[in-house]
Design an enzyme around this catalytic site. Sequence first.
Site: not given
Ligand code: SAH
Length: 345
Positions: A94, A107, A114, A118, A121, A161-162, A193, A216-218, A292, A335
């Site tokens: 997508e 995007c 992937c 996470c 995700c 994907g990463e 990213s 993506s630190l989170h 989300n 994502c």
């Molecule tokens: N693998 C890479 C790129 C794909 S994820 C990465 O981790 O950055 C792209 C972004 O979407 C990341 O910051 C990820 O953490 C975020 N993401 C994934 N699921 C999400 C959700 N449910 N709500 C908001 N952001 C989300």
Amino acid sequence: MIDKVDVLSLNLKELQDFVIDLGEKPFRARQIFKWLHQKGISSFNELTDISKNFRSKLFEKAKLQKAYLVKKFVSVEDNTTKYLFKIENDYIIESVLMKYEYGNAVCISSQAGCAMGCTFCASTVGGLERNLTAGEMLSQVYEIQKDSGERVSNIVIMGSGEPLCNFENSVKFLELINSKDGLEIGHRHITLSTCGIVDKIKELANLKLQITLAISLHAPNNFIRKKIMPIANKYSVDELIFAAKEYADFTKRRVTFEYALIDGINDSEDCARELAERLRGSLSHVNLIPINDVEERNYKRSSDKTVKVFCEILKSLNIEATVRRKLGSDINAACGQLRKRYLKT
Ligand code: SAH
């Protein structure tokens, strides 16, 4: 049987070598390159300015491995369109088109599925299916440009994907999208990213590309990060922030830290203060993303007030921070969410 050559993933020099091998003149390569990358053709039959004989040689030795549009969803809330594409072996990926005042951003996905796991995700639920080729990444942009009839000005590699686990193809994508005989999108208009593959961030820094790196630190510490991102078991938060610092030193580009706020998990005021402490002195920017919701995990988006407070704390501690405008949540634009729903039905 010898594999057919994936011509969409070749740079001009490689395409030249290929046409020479086919017994053709090298200048033909640029002609074909433009058809592939500027016109976004879907079949070698569309190459009307080369001989029939050359076309049949292409059919025999080469393939057009690209992403084919299956379905699109237009958001009624804003100008976001989500696209589902089919790629070789019938995998579904997508992409999203987002319209901003400054231009159109796309995007794109870098892998089908992937492997990163996470917990918040949707892309990772079925694991990794396969890496995308550079051509499959490019054609997401080409097809969206064709469909919308508008120029794409910015790209974020932030779909499924990463990208740093598909390093070579992602770097090739960055080379080709910037190519003079292609769309020539400048690297400063591209964001990659990553969930934080430290070794690969170093490798990328050495290439000194002018792209924006988003991490993506989170989470502000290992304890919380390990609960939501398995990659945290491999690289610590400190190692990751150090790699980001090195990246900024090398490239002189400010790094973005993405931080998706999940109610009760990583959104406390203490978390904000700890994050500010950790990021002090790095050339960076924090992008706060109201998550989300993920029903399977019972993860909920932090309240608007919590997001605001979190942002204010960072700013008061001299950390640059913004809250990302959420686009397309009515069409599952996060994502992997749309693809997951599509595959379910
Ligand atoms: N693998 C890479 C790129 C794909 S994820 C990465 O981790 O950055 C792209 C972004 O979407 C990341 O910051 C990820 O953490 C975020 N993401 C994934 N699921 C999400 C959700 N449910 N709500 C908001 N952001 C989300």
